[in-house]
Scaffold this motif. Sequence first.
Motif, PDB file in Angstrom:
ATOM      1  N   ASN A  53      -6.507  -2.750  -9.614  1.00 44.72           N
ATOM      2  CA  ASN A  53      -6.600  -1.436 -10.406  1.00 44.72           C
ATOM      3  C   ASN A  53      -7.828  -0.887 -10.460  1.00 44.72           C
TER       4      ASN A  53
ATOM      5  N   PRO B 290      -3.512  -6.402 -11.110  1.00 41.21           N
ATOM      6  CA  PRO B 290      -2.024  -6.211 -11.370  1.00 41.21           C
ATOM      7  C   PRO B 290      -1.147  -7.322 -10.656  1.00 41.21           C
TER       8      PRO B 290
ATOM      9  N   TYR C  42       2.378   1.707  -3.715  1.00 44.37           N
ATOM     10  CA  TYR C  42       1.556   2.326  -4.717  1.00 44.37           C
ATOM     11  C   TYR C  42       1.255   3.669  -4.450  1.00 44.37           C
TER      12      TYR C  42
ATOM     13  N   SER D 266      -7.845  -5.793 -14.063  1.00 45.51           N
ATOM     14  CA  SER D 266      -8.452  -5.235 -12.941  1.00 45.51           C
ATOM     15  C   SER D 266      -7.263  -5.763 -11.665  1.00 45.51           C
TER      16      SER D 266
ATOM     17  N   TYR E 273      -4.554   2.414  -7.222  1.00 48.24           N
ATOM     18  CA  TYR E 273      -4.485   0.765  -6.901  1.00 48.24           C
ATOM     19  C   TYR E 273      -5.251   0.789  -5.305  1.00 48.24           C
TER      20      TYR E 273
ATOM     21  N   THR F 136       0.512  -1.207   0.026  1.00 44.93           N
ATOM     22  CA  THR F 136       0.119   0.025   0.200  1.00 44.93           C
ATOM     23  C   THR F 136       0.772   1.354   0.042  1.00 44.93           C
TER      24      THR F 136
ATOM     25  N   ILE G 223      -4.218  -6.869  -5.222  1.00 47.26           N
ATOM     26  CA  ILE G 223      -4.217  -5.619  -5.593  1.00 47.26           C
ATOM     27  C   ILE G 223      -5.271  -5.309  -6.717  1.00 47.26           C
TER      28      ILE G 223
END
Length: 209
Positions: free
Chosen positions: A90, A113, A58, A111, A65, A55, A88
């Motif tokens: 998208n 990654p 990104y 959707s 994300y 987290t 994860i």
Amino acid sequence: MTQVLRKVVTFEEFVAKYPDNTGKRYELHDGVVVEMPQPTGDHEGIILFLATKITLEYSQLSLPYGIPKTVLVKPPENESAYSPDVLILNLPNLVNEPLWKKESTVTQPASIPLVVEVVSTNWRDDYHKKYADYEEMGIPEYWIVDYAALGGREFIGKPKQPTILVCTLEEGEYQINKFRGNDRIQSLLFPELNLTVQQIFEAGGAIMS
């Protein structure tokens, strides 16, 4: 051990009935409802650590994300539905997901990654079935985090060693890189991620041999 509850269930039947009020976790494997084993503290600690670090990564990169709590991943070609340990999303692509609004389910590689499975007693699912389905779906990156060295020797060596496998999609097939000990995880999705296998396992409380 994984417990098979019932056979020949469609995805629609599965999402209508599960989760139930028992607090247990279930997945659907080719029409079979599977009760997931109760995770250990080490297992959950690793999930928390990875979710936090990813987290931060990104967020620093300003990528759109997110990590959901209870989203299912459904391979389009079979009656299966998986609940990854770390998923994860998208977020911009969710508008294109036909099962998102009603079933909080994703089916498209755009959707997803990255998906992470932390290995437990049902390790064959992570190394065989989910590996094959995630690859066929075209999910770009799949991590298998085997902190207790439960997987087969063909995957983690002989003698068995705690290992993280990073599977990266190339021309429709996963290429596997294995990381152990003080190896730094190499991720195409997060190339600047600065994490070693030792840090991940120790954060979860796991004891490395």
